[in-house]
Design an enzyme around this catalytic site. Sequence first.
Site, PDB file in Angstrom:
ATOM      1  CB  CYS A 198      45.389  37.910  37.872  1.00 31.73           C
ATOM      2  SG  CYS A 198      46.320  37.001  36.587  1.00 31.73           S
TER       3      CYS A 198
ATOM      4  CE  LYS B  14      50.323  38.290  47.217  1.00 26.10           C
ATOM      5  NZ  LYS B  14      50.163  38.744  45.944  1.00 26.10           N
TER       6      LYS B  14
ATOM      7  CG  ASP C 213      55.554  39.806  46.075  1.00 24.54           C
ATOM      8  OD1 ASP C 213      54.869  40.699  46.412  1.00 24.54           O
ATOM      9  OD2 ASP C 213      55.048  38.732  45.054  1.00 24.54           O
TER      10      ASP C 213
ATOM     11  N   GLY D 214      50.889  34.007  41.569  1.00 24.12           N
ATOM     12  CA  GLY D 214      50.317  32.789  40.908  1.00 24.12           C
ATOM     13  C   GLY D 214      51.345  32.032  40.368  1.00 24.12           C
TER      14      GLY D 214
ATOM     15  CG  LEU E 108      44.841  32.282  50.463  1.00 29.13           C
ATOM     16  CD1 LEU E 108      44.204  31.482  51.814  1.00 29.13           C
ATOM     17  CD2 LEU E 108      46.235  32.254  50.459  1.00 29.13           C
ATOM     18  CD  GLN E 109      41.653  31.351  41.704  1.00 23.88           C
ATOM     19  OE1 GLN E 109      42.632  32.290  42.009  1.00 23.88           O
ATOM     20  NE2 GLN E 109      41.367  31.351  40.651  1.00 23.88           N
ATOM     21  NE  ARG E 110      45.686  35.412  41.146  1.00 22.31           N
ATOM     22  CZ  ARG E 110      44.858  35.918  41.992  1.00 22.31           C
ATOM     23  NH1 ARG E 110      43.953  35.318  42.615  1.00 22.31           N
ATOM     24  NH2 ARG E 110      45.277  37.287  42.340  1.00 22.31           N
TER      25      ARG E 110
ATOM     26  CG  ASN F  27      53.210  45.448  37.003  1.00 25.03           C
ATOM     27  OD1 ASN F  27      54.204  46.379  36.405  1.00 25.03           O
ATOM     28  ND2 ASN F  27      53.463  45.081  38.034  1.00 25.03           N
TER      29      ASN F  27
END
Length: 221
Positions: free
Chosen positions: A167, A60, A36, A15, A45-47, A105
Amino acid sequence: KRLVAARVAVVGAGGLGSPALLYLAAAGVGHLTVIDDDVVDLTNLQRQVIHRSEDVGTAKADSAVRAVQGLNPAVSVTAVHEHLDEGNVHDILRGHHLVLDGSDNFATRYVVNDACVELGLPLVWAAVLRFDAQITTFLPPAVAGEAAVQLRDLFPVPPRAEDVPSCAEAGVLGAMVGQVGSIMAAEAVKLITGTGEPLVGRVLLLDALTQRTREVPLHPA
């Protein structure tokens, strides 16, 4: 010239890393390293706006590299598919001029912070959850001397895992994550070019529900 010569490491292509990477690429930062070890999930995909639906199931870091290259082919970009720990963090971050931490984290955040202190690297840091965010910039003693502050001055003791849900577990407002990642990118550009006043010794607190911000001072412990 400073932007083109800069080497920036971004921890996390989620995000926060998504907007930060896109704006750094658009700004013309010469080299980006994307760190990553996760894969794209449909719920991301929302963020995590650097990824597309066709990237679901892929790494990613690789998805982020494709997006950066598509936006600005002049940017050199490297994918690192490793989880940062005390054994590899120095080798991975060494040689960069600046680090952005978009991890989710505290274990990784402390590892990145400690390495930046030892390597003498400025660190742009942020954390988000639900509708709230914290953003600041840490300068190492090699840069700021006795006035240097770090993550351990802000959080001397790691919070309990149950007190800091991820999240994915607790939710986060996607548009707010975009705001925060953009602020991180702006901080990076300021540090690289020596422009303006970076968020050093100040923690910016963002409340997206009221769209209010405030600052709290941060001093060495």
